[in-house]
Design a protein around this motif. Structure first.
Motif, short mmCIF file in Angstrom:
data_model
loop_
_atom_site.label_atom_id
_atom_site.label_comp_id
_atom_site.label_asym_id
_atom_site.label_seq_id
_atom_site.Cartn_x
_atom_site.Cartn_y
_atom_site.Cartn_z
N ASP A 1 0.83 -1.20 0.00
CA ASP A 1 0.00 0.00 0.00
C ASP A 1 0.88 1.26 0.00
N LEU A 2 0.22 2.42 -0.22
CA LEU A 2 0.93 3.70 -0.20
C LEU A 2 1.45 4.01 1.20
N ASP A 3 2.53 4.79 1.25
CA ASP A 3 2.99 5.34 2.53
C ASP A 3 2.24 6.63 2.84
N ALA A 4 1.89 7.39 1.80
CA ALA A 4 1.33 8.74 1.98
C ALA A 4 -0.15 8.70 2.37
N ASP A 5 -0.53 9.72 3.16
CA ASP A 5 -1.94 10.01 3.43
C ASP A 5 -2.42 10.90 2.28
N LEU A 6 -3.50 10.50 1.63
CA LEU A 6 -3.94 11.23 0.44
C LEU A 6 -4.89 12.39 0.74
N SER A 7 -5.25 12.60 1.99
CA SER A 7 -6.23 13.64 2.32
C SER A 7 -5.82 14.99 1.74
N GLY A 8 -6.71 15.54 0.92
CA GLY A 8 -6.50 16.87 0.37
C GLY A 8 -5.42 16.96 -0.70
N ARG A 9 -4.86 15.84 -1.10
CA ARG A 9 -3.74 15.88 -2.06
C ARG A 9 -4.24 15.75 -3.50
N HIS A 10 -3.48 16.36 -4.42
CA HIS A 10 -3.70 16.11 -5.84
C HIS A 10 -2.85 14.91 -6.23
N VAL A 11 -3.54 13.87 -6.70
CA VAL A 11 -2.88 12.58 -6.97
C VAL A 11 -2.95 12.28 -8.47
N LEU A 12 -1.83 11.87 -9.01
CA LEU A 12 -1.80 11.42 -10.41
C LEU A 12 -1.26 9.99 -10.43
N ILE A 13 -2.12 9.06 -10.80
CA ILE A 13 -1.69 7.65 -10.92
C ILE A 13 -0.88 7.52 -12.20
N VAL A 14 0.29 6.91 -12.09
CA VAL A 14 1.16 6.73 -13.25
C VAL A 14 1.22 5.24 -13.58
N GLU A 15 0.79 4.90 -14.77
CA GLU A 15 0.75 3.49 -15.21
C GLU A 15 1.55 3.30 -16.50
N ASP A 16 2.04 2.10 -16.67
CA ASP A 16 2.68 1.77 -17.94
C ASP A 16 1.64 1.41 -18.99
N ILE A 17 0.63 0.62 -18.60
CA ILE A 17 -0.34 0.16 -19.60
C ILE A 17 -1.72 -0.06 -19.01
N ILE A 18 -2.72 0.29 -19.82
CA ILE A 18 -4.10 -0.08 -19.52
C ILE A 18 -4.46 -1.18 -20.50
#
Ligand code: PRP
Length: 184
Positions: A89-106
Motif C-alpha cells: 500500500d501507499l505510505d502517503a496520506d492522500l487527504s487533500g492531495r492532488h494525486v496522479l496515478i502513473v501506469e505503464d499500460i491499460i
C-alpha cells in the motif's frame, strides 16, 4: 554502455525510445501546466510503471513527490485474471492531495478502475491517470485517462517496464514479443 538484447525475440518494435521520450516531453508539459502552483503526488503502480514514473517525474519540478503501490491483476503469464489485490500500500496520506496515478499500460482497465475507486475513497483533492500505453481492443472497463501516450494493438508487448515472466522490463522500447518465446 549500450544494453544488450536479442532483437530476434521480438516481432516488431511498436514504440521506440525516441517516441517515448518525445511523448513524455509533451505529457510533462501538460501536467506542469495543469498543476501549476499545486502540490502533486505521483502514484506509481509497481512494477511496470517504474520506468515511466522515473522518466516522467524527472520532467516535473523538484517538489513533485512519488509514492508507490503494488497491486496484482495478472499471474506470470499473458492473460489478466480480473482479480485485484494490494501487495504493497501507499505510505502517503492522500487527504487533500492532488494525486496522479502513473501506469505503464491499460489493458482490460480492471486494475485502474479498481485503483481509482480505492484512491478516491481516501479523501484526495483530485485523482487523475497518466498511462504510457493503452490497448483499446482489450479494454473491458472504461477508465478516464487524462494523459495518454499511445494506443497500441492488442498484442503481447514487453519493454519499458512491461514484462514477460519478469523478463524484458529494462528494454528502452516497447516491442511485440514473438509467440515462440512464450508458447510451448
Ligand atoms: C500490468 C500493468 C497494469 C495492469 C494493467 O501490471 O502494469 O498495472 O497490468 O492491466 P489491466 O488493465 O488488465 O488491469 P501487472 O499486474 O502485470 O504487474 P507488473 O506491473 O508488476 O508487471
Amino acid at each position: 554502455m549500450d544494453q544488450q538484447f536479442d532483437m530476434d525475440d521480438f516481432t516488431k518494435v511498436i514504440v521506440s525510445e525516441n517516441d517515448i521520450s518525445r511523448k513524455l516531453d509533451d505529457i510533462a508539459l501538460q501536467i506542469r501546466a495543469d498543476y501549476d502552483g499545486e502540490d502533486l503526488l505521483l502514484v506509481g503502480v509497481l512494477k511496470g510503471a517504474v520506468m515511466v514514473m522515473a522518466d516522467l517525474a524527472r520532467r516535473m519540478p523538484p517538489t513533485v513527490q512519488m509514492d508507490w503501490m503494488a497491486v496484482s491483476s495478472y499471474g506470470s503469464g499473458t492473460k489478466s485474471s480480473g482479480v485485484v489485490r494490494i501487495l504493497k500500500d501507499l505510505d502517503a496520506d492522500l487527504s487533500g492531495r492532488h494525486v496522479l496515478i502513473v501506469e505503464d499500460i491499460i489493458d482490460t482497465g480492471i486494475t485502474l478502475h479498481w485503483l481509482l475507486g480505492n484512491l478516491r475513497s481516501r479523501g484526495a483533492a483530485s485523482v487523475e491517470v497518466a498511462s504510457l500505453l493503452r490497448k483499446p481492443d482489450a479494454v473491458q472497463v472504461d477508465v478516464p485517462v487524462k494523459y495518454l501516450g499511445f494506443d497500441i494493438p492488442n498484442e503481447f508487448v514487453v519493454g519499458y517496464g512491461l514484462d514477460y515472466a519478469e523478463n524484458y522490463r529494462t528494454l528502452p522500447f516497447v516491442a511485440i514479443l514473438k509467440p515462440s518465446v512464450y508458447e510451448d
